[in-house]
Design a protein around this motif. Structure first.
Motif, PDB file in Angstrom:
ATOM      1  N   ALA A  41       0.833  -1.201   0.000  1.00 30.84           N
ATOM      2  CA  ALA A  41       0.000   0.000   0.000  1.00 30.84           C
ATOM      3  C   ALA A  41       0.869   1.254   0.000  1.00 30.84           C
ATOM      4  O   ALA A  41       0.562   2.238  -0.683  1.00 30.84           O
ATOM      5  CB  ALA A  41      -0.935  -0.001   1.202  1.00 30.84           C
ATOM      6  N   ASP A  42       1.958   1.231   0.755  1.00 31.89           N
ATOM      7  CA  ASP A  42       2.859   2.390   0.822  1.00 31.89           C
ATOM      8  C   ASP A  42       3.596   2.614  -0.494  1.00 31.89           C
ATOM      9  O   ASP A  42       3.824   3.750  -0.906  1.00 31.89           O
ATOM     10  CB  ASP A  42       3.882   2.195   1.952  1.00 31.89           C
ATOM     11  N   LYS A  43       3.981   1.516  -1.159  1.00 27.78           N
ATOM     12  CA  LYS A  43       4.785   1.626  -2.373  1.00 27.78           C
ATOM     13  C   LYS A  43       3.945   1.891  -3.615  1.00 27.78           C
ATOM     14  O   LYS A  43       4.446   2.410  -4.613  1.00 27.78           O
ATOM     15  CB  LYS A  43       5.585   0.340  -2.583  1.00 27.78           C
ATOM     16  N   SER A  44       2.683   1.513  -3.566  1.00 29.79           N
ATOM     17  CA  SER A  44       1.833   1.635  -4.753  1.00 29.79           C
ATOM     18  C   SER A  44       1.153   2.999  -4.795  1.00 29.79           C
ATOM     19  O   SER A  44       0.898   3.631  -3.780  1.00 29.79           O
ATOM     20  CB  SER A  44       0.775   0.534  -4.745  1.00 29.79           C
ATOM     21  N   LYS A  45       0.819   3.433  -6.008  1.00 29.62           N
ATOM     22  CA  LYS A  45       0.106   4.694  -6.189  1.00 29.62           C
ATOM     23  C   LYS A  45      -1.409   4.490  -6.184  1.00 29.62           C
ATOM     24  O   LYS A  45      -2.171   5.451  -6.262  1.00 29.62           O
ATOM     25  CB  LYS A  45       0.538   5.347  -7.503  1.00 29.62           C
ATOM     26  N   GLU A  46      -1.856   3.245  -6.122  1.00 28.69           N
ATOM     27  CA  GLU A  46      -3.290   2.972  -6.099  1.00 28.69           C
ATOM     28  C   GLU A  46      -3.876   3.379  -4.757  1.00 28.69           C
ATOM     29  O   GLU A  46      -3.303   3.109  -3.705  1.00 28.69           O
ATOM     30  CB  GLU A  46      -3.566   1.489  -6.351  1.00 28.69           C
ATOM     31  N   GLU A  47      -5.022   4.013  -4.796  1.00 25.27           N
ATOM     32  CA  GLU A  47      -5.665   4.473  -3.566  1.00 25.27           C
ATOM     33  C   GLU A  47      -6.615   3.404  -3.034  1.00 25.27           C
ATOM     34  O   GLU A  47      -7.838   3.538  -3.061  1.00 25.27           O
ATOM     35  CB  GLU A  47      -6.416   5.785  -3.831  1.00 25.27           C
ATOM     36  N   ILE A  48      -6.037   2.318  -2.550  1.00 27.42           N
ATOM     37  CA  ILE A  48      -6.827   1.282  -1.896  1.00 27.42           C
ATOM     38  C   ILE A  48      -6.189   0.997  -0.543  1.00 27.42           C
ATOM     39  O   ILE A  48      -5.014   1.280  -0.307  1.00 27.42           O
ATOM     40  CB  ILE A  48      -6.920  -0.009  -2.744  1.00 27.42           C
ATOM     41  N   THR A  49      -6.958   0.431   0.358  1.00 23.00           N
ATOM     42  CA  THR A  49      -6.515   0.251   1.734  1.00 23.00           C
ATOM     43  C   THR A  49      -5.589  -0.952   1.859  1.00 23.00           C
ATOM     44  O   THR A  49      -5.611  -1.863   1.008  1.00 23.00           O
ATOM     45  CB  THR A  49      -7.722   0.019   2.648  1.00 23.00           C
ATOM     46  N   PRO A  50      -4.781  -0.993   2.921  1.00 25.83           N
ATOM     47  CA  PRO A  50      -3.972  -2.183   3.173  1.00 25.83           C
ATOM     48  C   PRO A  50      -4.818  -3.449   3.260  1.00 25.83           C
ATOM     49  O   PRO A  50      -4.374  -4.527   2.852  1.00 25.83           O
ATOM     50  CB  PRO A  50      -3.294  -1.865   4.506  1.00 25.83           C
TER      51      PRO A  50
END
Length: 207
Positions: free
Chosen positions: A160-169
């Motif tokens: 989640a931290d590394k990706s640019k997608e706005e989805i939750t952990p």
């Protein structure tokens, strides 16, 4: 990623029927039983094959996939003691299919069941280095698999931290768990979290 590889390489050019499949697979059963909970790639090497039927694939690769999934889901009912019943085995099925005809048959078999499978392209005795995805995989799961391959390994929170997608952990966790159930990635417990890793560093898509 280093993992034990149990390779089965049938010598016949025509692999037809469940009976023949079980005869071939019987040579690997003792290796499966000796795993003692350790994960292993079951590598069905079809380099000698010029044709393979769905019944052969169902009794080898698909059986191994179901056994691998049973090891994750821990079914409520005890497994049957029949030799060819589905039983919890920590297997990650994979195929080698240099023949375009055979590769297409494997792709069609798993695609018809809405399932993915990894086709090994390069490997050593202890490591799968390059694979191609055959069959069918949801686009969101495919994207997650390719991201994980790029990062090497990650927890859901790290992804989640590394990706640019706005989805939750939690959403990442669900995707990674689905990939693990499909036997496309491995995982290890690190503290309170699962850390996932691709079976191979290089992953190509079908076609």
């Amino acid at each position: 990623m280093n993992m034990r590889i149990i390779e089965l390489r049938p010598s016949r050019p025509h692999l037809h029927g469940a009976t023949l499949a079980q005869e071939d697979l019987s040579t690997a059963l003792s290796s499966f039983s000796a795993l003692n909970g350790d994960s292993a790639v079951f590598l069905l090497n079809l380099s000698n094959a010029t044709s393979v039927t769905g019944s052969y694939l169902r009794a080898t690769l698909h059986w191994a996939l179901l056994c691998g999934q049973a090891a994750v889901s821990q079914p409520a009912h005890p497994p049957s003691h029949g030799q060819w019943s589905v039983k919890p085995l920590p297997l990650f099925p994979m195929v080698v299919a240099p023949s375009a005809v055979v590769a297409e048959e494997v792709h069609d078999f798993f695609g018809a069941r809405n399932l993915p499978l990894l086709q090994a392209l390069k490997w050593t005795k202890s490591e799968i280095t390059s694979v191609r995805l055959v069959g069918v995989l949801d686009s969101f799961l495919l994207g997650t698999l390719l991201k994980l391959a790029r990062f090497g390994e990650a927890t859901a929170g790290e992804l989640a931290d590394k990706s640019k997608e706005e989805i939750t952990p939690n959403a990442w966790s669900n995707r990674l768990a689905a990939l693990f159930m499909l036997r496309l990635v491995t995982r290890n417990r690190v503290g309170k979290f699962w850390k996932y890793a691709p079976i191979a560093k290089e992953i190509q898509s079908w076609g």
